[in-house]
Design a protein around this motif. Structure first.
Motif, PDB file in Angstrom:
ATOM      1  N   ASP A   7      39.161  28.596   4.891  1.00 51.36           N
ATOM      2  CA  ASP A   7      40.638  28.402   4.963  1.00 51.36           C
ATOM      3  C   ASP A   7      41.202  28.813   6.066  1.00 51.36           C
ATOM      4  OD1 ASP A   7      41.362  27.415   1.976  1.00 51.36           O
ATOM      5  OD2 ASP A   7      39.937  29.344   1.669  1.00 51.36           O
ATOM      6  N   GLN A  20      44.692  22.666  11.618  1.00 53.17           N
ATOM      7  CA  GLN A  20      45.842  22.151  11.218  1.00 53.17           C
ATOM      8  C   GLN A  20      46.938  22.421  12.093  1.00 53.17           C
ATOM      9  OE1 GLN A  20      47.148  23.369   7.270  1.00 53.17           O
ATOM     10  NE2 GLN A  20      47.743  21.228   6.846  1.00 53.17           N
ATOM     11  N   VAL A  77      43.191  15.705  10.382  1.00 58.17           N
ATOM     12  CA  VAL A  77      42.837  16.190   9.044  1.00 58.17           C
ATOM     13  C   VAL A  77      42.337  14.956   8.288  1.00 58.17           C
ATOM     14  CG1 VAL A  77      43.558  17.503   7.109  1.00 58.17           C
ATOM     15  CG2 VAL A  77      44.235  18.318   9.474  1.00 58.17           C
ATOM     16  N   GLU A 108      41.800  18.549   3.012  1.00 54.54           N
ATOM     17  CA  GLU A 108      41.984  20.122   3.089  1.00 54.54           C
ATOM     18  C   GLU A 108      40.828  20.985   2.410  1.00 54.54           C
ATOM     19  OE1 GLU A 108      45.788  20.924   1.580  1.00 54.54           O
ATOM     20  OE2 GLU A 108      46.776  19.602   3.029  1.00 54.54           O
ATOM     21  N   CYS A 153      36.181  21.526   4.214  1.00 51.47           N
ATOM     22  CA  CYS A 153      37.184  20.968   4.568  1.00 51.47           C
ATOM     23  C   CYS A 153      36.826  19.691   5.674  1.00 51.47           C
ATOM     24  CB  CYS A 153      38.179  21.421   5.393  1.00 51.47           C
ATOM     25  SG  CYS A 153      37.817  22.421   6.701  1.00 51.47           S
TER      26      CYS A 153
END
Length: 136
Positions: A93, A100, A106, A109, A120
């Protein structure tokens, strides 16, 4: 046998963009940057892991590749279906938040996958898919 992975190869079609992504965004060290005949090979690797490297190379430079094969490789790179790599981090994360905020494209996520991995996905400037898995 006592084998380790020394280097992986990923194609790049813009050496400066690849260098910016792998050095400045991912934080990899530049180990080598070699030009030859108008082409450029860049070797990068994670700090503290001198025996692990990624060689960012011009696409389809093998002399045995036909023009049709070369065109197919370039098309697959543009779609992001030609090459990929799986990286690991202790906190996916946190890593994703930094990506990000960058120019990384991206793809996915952070997600808890049904096979027990949280990961991710992003693409590098050449379209290569990078999955980043959380490892404790």
């Amino acid at each position: 046998m006592d084998l380790t992975i020394n280097a992986s190869f990923l194609p790049q079609d813009d050496p400066d963009a690849a260098l910016t992504f792998y050095r400045d965004i991912l934080g990899f060290e530049v180990r080598n940057d070699v030009g030859y005949d108008g082409m450029r090979w860049i070797t990068v690797g994670p700090p503290g892991q001198p025996s692990t490297a990624i060689v960012l190379h011009p696409p389809a430079v093998d002399p045995g590749i036909t023009e049709d094969e070369r065109r197919t490789i370039v098309e697959m790179m543009a779609k992001g279906t030609y090459a990929g790599l799986v990286l690991a981090t202790k906190d996916v994360d946190e890593t994703f938040a930094k990506l990000q905020d960058s120019t990384a494209e991206v793809v996915q996520e952070p997600t808890d996958q049904p096979y027990g991995i949280r990961d991710c996905a992003v693409r590098d400037p050449a379209g290569n898919l990078l999955r980043i898995q959380e490892v404790k």
